[in-house]
Scaffold this active site. Structure first.
Site, PDB file in Angstrom:
ATOM      1  N   LYS A  77       6.606  75.699  24.553  1.00  0.00           N
ATOM      2  CA  LYS A  77       5.442  76.564  24.387  1.00  0.00           C
ATOM      3  C   LYS A  77       5.391  77.502  25.595  1.00  0.00           C
ATOM      4  O   LYS A  77       5.956  77.233  26.644  1.00  0.00           O
ATOM      5  CB  LYS A  77       4.149  75.733  24.336  1.00  0.00           C
ATOM      6  CG  LYS A  77       3.002  76.427  23.634  1.00  0.00           C
ATOM      7  CD  LYS A  77       3.129  76.325  22.131  1.00  0.00           C
ATOM      8  CE  LYS A  77       1.882  76.846  21.436  1.00  0.00           C
ATOM      9  NZ  LYS A  77       1.932  76.645  19.977  1.00  0.00           N
ATOM     10  N   GLY A 177     -13.946  77.196   9.174  1.00  0.00           N
ATOM     11  CA  GLY A 177     -13.102  78.290   9.637  1.00  0.00           C
ATOM     12  C   GLY A 177     -12.446  79.008   8.492  1.00  0.00           C
ATOM     13  O   GLY A 177     -11.618  78.423   7.778  1.00  0.00           O
ATOM     14  N   LYS A 180      -7.235  83.139   8.764  1.00  0.00           N
ATOM     15  CA  LYS A 180      -6.058  83.310   7.914  1.00  0.00           C
ATOM     16  C   LYS A 180      -5.741  82.056   7.111  1.00  0.00           C
ATOM     17  O   LYS A 180      -5.528  82.105   5.906  1.00  0.00           O
ATOM     18  CB  LYS A 180      -4.857  83.709   8.770  1.00  0.00           C
ATOM     19  CG  LYS A 180      -4.936  85.113   9.338  1.00  0.00           C
ATOM     20  CD  LYS A 180      -3.687  85.433  10.142  1.00  0.00           C
ATOM     21  CE  LYS A 180      -3.720  86.848  10.689  1.00  0.00           C
ATOM     22  NZ  LYS A 180      -2.507  87.155  11.478  1.00  0.00           N
ATOM     23  N   GLY A 182      -7.684  79.232   6.613  1.00  0.00           N
ATOM     24  CA  GLY A 182      -8.799  78.780   5.796  1.00  0.00           C
ATOM     25  C   GLY A 182      -8.943  79.557   4.506  1.00  0.00           C
ATOM     26  O   GLY A 182      -9.140  78.982   3.430  1.00  0.00           O
TER      27      GLY A 182
END
Length: 355
Positions: A77, A177, A180, A182
């Site tokens: 990450k 939420g 995008k 959801g």
């Protein structure tokens, strides 16, 4: 903090380009299964120590997510320390791309919080080791479609485990939420005949949902949502949705959503298990996105192939829930064990010399 004593990471790289303002940290947790794959988060951290802790935690999580998804990738990450609305620029992104390239493929980056496909297009001008690019640049584009599809598959597997059928018709699903993921989850649930309740902090998201999916019942906030008598609760926004406070009012039989780091602390998994709530580990449920970016990076992207691989989240979730039941442990512990076993077994092959 001591990185050597506390993290167990293979490599942590601090990247600084004063002219562009770039301050970034790349953390590679493991390359046992292959090049470390994980997105780049662009976020205004309160301190350098907070940024470091976040990237170490997220990169370790990616190792488990990639392992459980069956990918030939380790975990990594990156975080860029700054406000993306103010600090993001072509020069900064390209400077970051050069640092990624300097790792010679040990780390492959993609989108995360604060970065988008157009940003990956800029990063890709300086490195080959990037995925999640726009279709115009030869990439796969938005990964939220397959992420939502994977959430739906995990939800069906959890339903079968709890109720003996994967059919969600007549079940009430609460989505926290409507971003995008959801909003892409709604059509799957609508087609399945589920009753949908949802909330979002954004007026625009609520208005969009009301316009396109009038079948969705909108409530004021997450507090009202989790107390709505749900069969399935799907956190699809910020992390930490499951904490000591929310557990007091949570009225759901299953928790299965796309948000990362849903458990505010590890002990919440035990509390959910104690109260009879079936929790599907978030890094398993939301792995459709990383399956897509891996498919793009490993060869010419094929949506149908990536979708077939994402569909396997059903079988993976079922396997985890069955193992947890058989061993009398939590689904989180079962998922972690499966991921660790694969990293150890396949990673061992790197010691086999090739001539």
């Amino acid at each position: 903090m001591s990185i050597f004593d506390e993290s167990g990471h293979e490599q942590v790289v601090f990247c600084h380009d004063p002219d562009s303002g770039l301050r970034a940290i790349i953390a590679i947790y493991s390359t046992a299964l292959g090049p470390a794959l994980g997105g780049t988060r662009f976020y205004p951290y309160a301190s350098e120590d907070e940024a470091l802790r976040d990237v170490l935690h997220l990169s370790e999580g990616m190792a488990y997510k990639n392992a459980i998804a069956g990918l030939d990738h380790g975990g990594g990450k990156a975080v860029i320390w700054g406000d993306p609305a103010i600090d993001k620029s072509e020069a900064l992104l390209r400077a970051y791309g050069r640092f990624v390239e300097s790792l010679h493929g040990r780390y492959v980056t993609a989108c995360d919080v604060g970065t988008y496909v157009e940003d990956m297009d800029q990063v890709a001008r300086e490195t080959r080791h990037v995925s999640g690019r726009s279709p115009e640049a030869g990439g796969a584009g938005d990964s939220s479609i397959l992420t939502a599809f994977g959430v739906f598959q995990a939800m069906r597997a959890a339903a079968r485990h709890r109720w003996g059928t994967e059919d969600l018709a007549g079940k009430t699903v609460g989505i926290a939420g409507l971003g995008k993921v959801g909003r892409h989850l709604i059509p799957h649930l609508t087609e399945a005949g589920a009753n949908i309740v949802a909330c979002d902090v954004s007026d625009a998201a609520r208005a969009w949902t009301y316009e396109h999916f009038p079948n969705v019942k909108l409530v004021a906030d997450a507090d009202e949502l989790i107390a709505s008598g749900l069969h399935v609760y799907a956190p699809c926004a910020l992390g930490g949705a499951l904490n000591e406070q929310s557990l007091k009012t949570l009225d759901a039989e299953i928790v299965c959503g796309a948000a990362n780091n849903q458990l505010a602390e590890p002990g919440i998994a035990l509390e959910l298990d104690r109260t009879g709530v079936l929790y599907c580990p978030d890094y398993v449920v939301n792995s459709g996105g990383v399956i897509q970016v891996a498919d793009e990076y490993d060869g010419a992207f094929d949506f149908d192939r990536a979708k077939r691989r994402t569909e396997q989240i059903f079988a993976t979730t079922a396997r985890i829930l069955e193992r947890a039941k058989g061993e009398g442990t939590t689904p989180v512990a079962a998922a972690d064990a499966i991921a660790e076993e694969r990293m150890a077994a396949v990673g061992r092959l790197q010691r086999v010399r090739l001539f």
